[in-house]
Design an enzyme around this catalytic site. Structure first.
Site, PDB file in Angstrom:
ATOM      1  N   GLY A   1       0.853  -1.186   0.000  1.00  0.00           N
ATOM      2  CA  GLY A   1       0.000   0.000   0.000  1.00  0.00           C
ATOM      3  C   GLY A   1       0.890   1.237   0.000  1.00  0.00           C
TER       4      GLY A   1
ATOM      5  N   ASP B   1      -1.808  -7.434   6.900  1.00  0.00           N
ATOM      6  CA  ASP B   1      -3.246  -7.328   6.633  1.00  0.00           C
ATOM      7  C   ASP B   1      -3.537  -7.805   5.206  1.00  0.00           C
ATOM      8  OD1 ASP B   1      -2.033  -5.127   5.414  1.00  0.00           O
ATOM      9  OD2 ASP B   1      -3.712  -3.791   5.772  1.00  0.00           O
TER      10      ASP B   1
END
Ligand SMILES: CC(C)(COP(=O)(O)OP(=O)(O)OC[C@H]1O[C@@H](n2cnc3c(N)ncnc32)[C@H](O)[C@@H]1OP(=O)(O)O)[C@@H](O)C(=O)NCCC(=O)NCCSC(=O)/C=C/c1ccc(O)cc1
Length: 383
Positions: free
Chosen positions: A73, A153
């Site tokens: 990310g 995650d």
């Protein structure tokens, strides 16, 4: 830097090639190692959603431009947003990203990811949930979140505990880097294809008028090689990994490793201990619990739990380690984060518990994922 509140779709960040039966998607932010921006996640979600109901699309190939598949990310955008106290924007990014991860994990269209370079964090989230993951001699895989004050995650709490024994705990807690041979050995990759053969593989895949996993697998098999696992590979240390990383708590894991280190000089154990000691103590504790809970949950349940955790991380009400990790690794680049709490024993069970609870904010809602019943078995059991 990617904007957090951009709602426009910048098509250039994901290049789309339309072939007769296939779509080829290229993550296209090579200067940022294809770090996932809000724009990119929105575009991928839009594309994959449309493919799901388009009978002319039989399979989807995903690759990255340049030397990375995707380095995660966009952490620098996250760091700036948090600095400006905009945790809600971060939460919105996670909602989109985890919804995409879920769509990929339950997609009925086979996804073939060509992992020819760096695959980290969010990059794993857009590939590992897909049916086929092709590693090469250039692949470098890692879930480095604990060194950033975050936790593995994007559905990692689903796929890590499904690796053999306690290898997932090892990979998720230490941020260890795996090469293509190791990815194949542990099951993160389904195939290993030398990078020089990827163009031919792509062409062969585009000629396949089918979504049948067995036929697509057979096509990839034709280009595959069995790579050599190097002698020092962590995958050759499964006995020690299982012995130590099966312990109940992070403190117990460290104690078990230290006990092993006393028995004989072992560089691999020493560096594993160093990696754990460098990571955020809070991150280590919430990551271990997340991976353990994920053993008994499906991909959707894992992502819903991870969404709660990620919102807590962004809000920083228990620990501000994510802000500190971004500062040390990406903004000031001094590589010397000052974690708070600074030691494992200062992170209490009650503090860990908070990360798994609902957010106390009237406007906040749990992540809602649309149930996808009647999917073929091949769409839901990819690992
Ligand atoms: C080992 C890497 C992959 C390669 O190192 P390198 O070969 O020396 O290359 P550089 O580090 O010089 O990277 C080239 C450029 O790409 C940029 N970049 C390289 N990864 C990135 C990156 N994830 N982001 C945003 N720029 C990057 C990096 O900042 C740099 O930009 P610049 O300094 O402007 O040239 C290194 O870049 C690296 O450690 N990257 C970060 C890996 C990483 O921690 N990934 C994220 C895992 S965590 C995650 O996915 C969660 C994200 C998140 C998202 C939103 C949230 O709200 C909360 C969390």
């Amino acid at each position: 830097m990617a904007s957090w509140n951009s709602t426009g779709i910048d098509e250039d960040q994901v290049l789309v090639e339309e072939r007769r039966f296939a779509r080829i998607l290229t993550l296209n932010r090579p200067k940022q190692l294809n770090a996932i921006s809000f724009t990119m996640v929105s575009r991928l979600l839009e594309l994959f959603s449309s493919y799901e109901t388009d009978p002319s699309v039989k399979l989807v190939v995903v690759k990255g431009k340049g030397r990375a598949f995707c380095a995660g990310g966009d952490v620098s955008a996250a760091a700036h947003a948090i600095k400006e106290s905009e945790w809600r924007k971060g939460a919105y990014f996670f909602r989109k990203q985890y919804t995409l991860n879920y769509l990929l994990a339950t997609s009925s269209k086979p996804q073939v990811s060509l992992l020819n370079g760096i695959v980290m964090g969010g990059g794993a989230g857009v590939s590992i949930h897909g049916r086929f993951r092709v590693a090469t001699e250039k692949s470098i895989f890692a879930m480095p979140e604990t060194s950033l004050g975050h936790f593995p995650d994007v559905g990692a709490s689903y796929y890590l505990p499904r690796l053999r024994g306690f290898f997932g705990e090892y990979v998720g807690l230490t941020g260890a880097r795996l090469d293509g041979a190791e990815m194949l050995a542990c099951g993160l990759a389904t195939h290993f294809v030398p990078s020089e053969r990827l163009t031919q593989l792509e062409e062969a895949l585009c000629r396949a008028d089918t979504s049948q996993p067995s036929i697509i697998s057979a096509i990839i098999d034709k280009f595959s090689r069995t790579p050599i696992l190097h002698e020092q590979s962590a995958y050759n240390r499964l006995d020690v990994i299982d012995k130590c990383f099966s312990r109940r708590t992070v403190e117990d894991i460290l104690a078990a490793l230290e006990e092993e280190a006393l028995k004989k000089k072992d560089d691999w154990i020493d560096s594993t201990i160093r990696d754990l000691k460098k990571a955020s103590p809070t991150s280590l504790k919430i990551s271990l619990r997340s991976i353990r809970e994920g053993r008994l949950q499906d991909a959707g349940q894992c992502l819903i739990r991870e969404y709660r955790m990620a919102c807590h991380v962004m809000r920083g009400e228990v620990s501000e380690d994510f802000i500190e990790g971004c500062r040390a690794l990406l903004l000031d680049k001094d590589r010397n984060p000052k974690w708070e709490p600074s030691k494992l024993e200062l992170v209490t069970d009650a503090m860990v518990e908070r990360y798994f609870s609902r957010i106390e904010d009237e406007e906040w809602e749990d992540l809602k994922l649309t149930a996808r019943p009647n999917l073929p078995a091949s769409a839901t059991s990819k690992l």
